[in-house]
Motif scaffolding. Structure first.
Motif, PDB file in Angstrom:
ATOM      1  N   VAL A 107       1.010  -0.710  -0.019  1.00  0.00           N
ATOM      2  CA  VAL A 107      -0.253   0.250  -0.180  1.00  0.00           C
ATOM      3  C   VAL A 107       1.023   1.514  -0.076  1.00  0.00           C
ATOM      4  CG1 VAL A 107      -1.998   0.958   1.276  1.00  0.00           C
ATOM      5  CG2 VAL A 107      -2.135  -1.044   0.748  1.00  0.00           C
ATOM      6  N   VAL A 108       1.811   1.192   0.642  1.00  0.00           N
ATOM      7  CA  VAL A 108       2.799   2.373   0.865  1.00  0.00           C
ATOM      8  C   VAL A 108       3.028   2.618   0.136  1.00  0.00           C
ATOM      9  CG1 VAL A 108       4.629   3.515   2.108  1.00  0.00           C
ATOM     10  CG2 VAL A 108       2.478   2.610   3.796  1.00  0.00           C
ATOM     11  N   LYS A 109       3.828   1.353  -0.401  1.00  0.00           N
ATOM     12  CA  LYS A 109       5.232   2.041  -2.359  1.00  0.00           C
ATOM     13  C   LYS A 109       4.074   2.262  -2.597  1.00  0.00           C
ATOM     14  CE  LYS A 109       8.751   0.907  -4.820  1.00  0.00           C
ATOM     15  NZ  LYS A 109       9.487  -0.219  -5.038  1.00  0.00           N
ATOM     16  N   SER A 110       3.196   1.918  -3.341  1.00  0.00           N
ATOM     17  CA  SER A 110       1.862   1.912  -4.258  1.00  0.00           C
ATOM     18  C   SER A 110       1.604   3.724  -4.136  1.00  0.00           C
ATOM     19  CB  SER A 110       1.023   1.230  -4.520  1.00  0.00           C
ATOM     20  OG  SER A 110       1.041   0.621  -4.753  1.00  0.00           O
ATOM     21  N   TYR A 111       1.693   4.420  -2.923  1.00  0.00           N
ATOM     22  CA  TYR A 111       1.239   5.824  -2.578  1.00  0.00           C
ATOM     23  C   TYR A 111       2.458   6.605  -3.164  1.00  0.00           C
ATOM     24  CZ  TYR A 111      -3.949   5.273  -1.758  1.00  0.00           C
ATOM     25  OH  TYR A 111      -5.833   4.474  -2.312  1.00  0.00           O
ATOM     26  N   GLU A 112       3.600   5.895  -2.436  1.00  0.00           N
ATOM     27  CA  GLU A 112       4.869   6.716  -3.416  1.00  0.00           C
ATOM     28  C   GLU A 112       4.990   6.252  -4.135  1.00  0.00           C
ATOM     29  OE1 GLU A 112       7.682   5.370   1.199  1.00  0.00           O
ATOM     30  OE2 GLU A 112       7.641   4.021  -0.540  1.00  0.00           O
ATOM     31  N   LEU A 113       4.605   5.589  -5.358  1.00  0.00           N
ATOM     32  CA  LEU A 113       5.007   5.865  -6.609  1.00  0.00           C
ATOM     33  C   LEU A 113       3.020   6.753  -6.918  1.00  0.00           C
ATOM     34  CD1 LEU A 113       6.129   2.128  -7.510  1.00  0.00           C
ATOM     35  CD2 LEU A 113       7.494   4.023  -7.379  1.00  0.00           C
ATOM     36  N   ASN A 114       2.670   7.544  -6.348  1.00  0.00           N
ATOM     37  CA  ASN A 114       1.414   8.065  -7.269  1.00  0.00           C
ATOM     38  C   ASN A 114       0.690   7.597  -7.776  1.00  0.00           C
ATOM     39  OD1 ASN A 114       2.914  10.242  -5.830  1.00  0.00           O
ATOM     40  ND2 ASN A 114       4.517   9.896  -7.381  1.00  0.00           N
ATOM     41  N   ALA A 115      -0.107   5.799  -6.919  1.00  0.00           N
ATOM     42  CA  ALA A 115      -1.068   5.795  -7.369  1.00  0.00           C
ATOM     43  C   ALA A 115      -1.993   6.442  -7.167  1.00  0.00           C
ATOM     44  CB  ALA A 115      -1.054   4.799  -6.464  1.00  0.00           C
ATOM     45  N   ASN A 116      -3.520   6.352  -7.664  1.00  0.00           N
ATOM     46  CA  ASN A 116      -4.586   7.583  -7.383  1.00  0.00           C
ATOM     47  C   ASN A 116      -5.103   6.913  -6.258  1.00  0.00           C
ATOM     48  OD1 ASN A 116      -3.747   7.924 -10.242  1.00  0.00           O
ATOM     49  ND2 ASN A 116      -3.980  10.028  -9.178  1.00  0.00           N
ATOM     50  N   ALA A 117      -5.291   4.918  -5.569  1.00  0.00           N
ATOM     51  CA  ALA A 117      -5.970   4.748  -5.082  1.00  0.00           C
ATOM     52  C   ALA A 117      -5.500   3.168  -5.143  1.00  0.00           C
ATOM     53  CB  ALA A 117      -7.448   4.405  -5.469  1.00  0.00           C
ATOM     54  N   TYR A 118      -5.571   2.828  -4.132  1.00  0.00           N
ATOM     55  CA  TYR A 118      -5.171   0.987  -3.897  1.00  0.00           C
ATOM     56  C   TYR A 118      -6.248   0.448  -3.443  1.00  0.00           C
ATOM     57  CZ  TYR A 118      -2.166  -2.707  -2.522  1.00  0.00           C
ATOM     58  OH  TYR A 118      -1.503  -3.997  -2.160  1.00  0.00           O
ATOM     59  N   LEU A 119      -6.703  -1.114  -3.939  1.00  0.00           N
ATOM     60  CA  LEU A 119      -8.274  -1.854  -3.789  1.00  0.00           C
ATOM     61  C   LEU A 119      -7.659  -2.691  -3.773  1.00  0.00           C
ATOM     62  CD1 LEU A 119     -10.587  -0.433  -6.444  1.00  0.00           C
ATOM     63  CD2 LEU A 119     -10.297   0.549  -3.676  1.00  0.00           C
ATOM     64  N   THR A 120      -7.536  -3.459  -2.550  1.00  0.00           N
ATOM     65  CA  THR A 120      -8.091  -4.710  -1.934  1.00  0.00           C
ATOM     66  C   THR A 120      -8.821  -5.701  -2.663  1.00  0.00           C
ATOM     67  OG1 THR A 120      -6.258  -4.846  -0.451  1.00  0.00           O
ATOM     68  CG2 THR A 120      -6.983  -6.297  -1.000  1.00  0.00           C
ATOM     69  N   LYS A 121      -8.768  -6.855  -3.630  1.00  0.00           N
ATOM     70  CA  LYS A 121      -9.378  -7.593  -4.437  1.00  0.00           C
ATOM     71  C   LYS A 121     -10.372  -8.240  -3.365  1.00  0.00           C
ATOM     72  CE  LYS A 121      -6.714  -8.765  -8.383  1.00  0.00           C
ATOM     73  NZ  LYS A 121      -5.804  -9.414  -9.646  1.00  0.00           N
ATOM     74  N   PRO A 122     -11.197  -8.913  -3.572  1.00  0.00           N
ATOM     75  CA  PRO A 122     -12.398  -9.678  -2.414  1.00  0.00           C
ATOM     76  C   PRO A 122     -12.102 -10.807  -2.885  1.00  0.00           C
ATOM     77  CG  PRO A 122     -13.441  -7.725  -3.156  1.00  0.00           C
ATOM     78  CD  PRO A 122     -12.368  -7.621  -3.827  1.00  0.00           C
ATOM     79  N   VAL A 123     -12.009 -11.144  -2.438  1.00  0.00           N
ATOM     80  CA  VAL A 123     -12.033 -13.039  -2.962  1.00  0.00           C
ATOM     81  C   VAL A 123     -13.765 -13.606  -3.105  1.00  0.00           C
ATOM     82  CG1 VAL A 123     -11.827 -15.460  -1.911  1.00  0.00           C
ATOM     83  CG2 VAL A 123     -10.385 -14.106  -1.456  1.00  0.00           C
ATOM     84  N   ASP A 124     -14.331 -12.789  -2.944  1.00  0.00           N
ATOM     85  CA  ASP A 124     -15.753 -13.605  -3.179  1.00  0.00           C
ATOM     86  C   ASP A 124     -16.420 -12.581  -4.294  1.00  0.00           C
ATOM     87  OD1 ASP A 124     -18.811 -12.576  -2.885  1.00  0.00           O
ATOM     88  OD2 ASP A 124     -18.310 -14.523  -2.099  1.00  0.00           O
ATOM     89  N   PRO A 125     -16.105 -13.945  -5.606  1.00  0.00           N
ATOM     90  CA  PRO A 125     -16.966 -12.883  -7.289  1.00  0.00           C
ATOM     91  C   PRO A 125     -18.343 -11.716  -6.684  1.00  0.00           C
ATOM     92  CG  PRO A 125     -16.616 -15.518  -7.451  1.00  0.00           C
ATOM     93  CD  PRO A 125     -17.046 -14.925  -5.579  1.00  0.00           C
TER      94      PRO A 125
END
Length: 150
Positions: A107-125
């Motif tokens: 999460v931290v690395k993605s924001y350090e690289l200027n991602a606009n958002a970070y979403l975790t994929k849910p397991v349930d379809p």
């Protein structure tokens, strides 16, 4: 049905190597209310070829938004994000990390690289489709996106 920027379909680049997640994402966008063209590439090298219009992607559209998995073959999502942010024409293209990783360092690395958002994929379809549709509603209906400089 709503449209993307300037009444044209929203151009979405999905960078994802898991066929099941690709299928669920396609299904979610198909059921959604936003007119879009979903382009899919399976690894980081292919993503950069699409974004920089190289090889078979010479005529690729500039995406309005990129959905980026982190765990990719050949080049990972962090490397793709880093190259995008270093490029004048791609630095402002919104990137939403959509990954299975819940690790705080990712999460931290993605924001350090200027991602606009970070979403975790849910397991349930069903939950996965819901997350993608929420993303679609927010990013393609509510947020004002920058126009691509081709």
């Amino acid at each position: 049905m709503s449209d993307g920027i300037d009444g044209d379909p929203a151009q979405i680049l999905l960078v994802e190597d898991n066929p099941g997640d690709v299928r669920l994402t396609q299904e979610a966008f198909k059921e959604g209310q936003i007119d879009n063209d979903l382009h899919v590439v399976e690894d980081g090298v292919e993503a950069l070829d699409f974004l920089f219009k190289r090889g078979e992607y010479a005529d690729a559209p500039c995406p309005d938004i990129v959905l980026l998995d982190l765990n990719l073959p050949r080049k990972n999502g962090d490397e793709v994000l880093e190259e995008m942010r270093a490029d004048e024409t791609l630095q402002y293209v919104p990137v939403v990390v959509l990954t299975s990783s819940e690790a705080q360092e990712d999460v931290v690395k993605s924001y350090e690289l200027n991602a606009n958002a970070y979403l975790t994929k849910p397991v349930d379809p069903v939950d996965f489709i819901e997350v993608v549709q929420s993303f679609e509603q927010f990013w393609l209906s509510i947020v004002r996106l920058p126009e691509c400089e081709e």
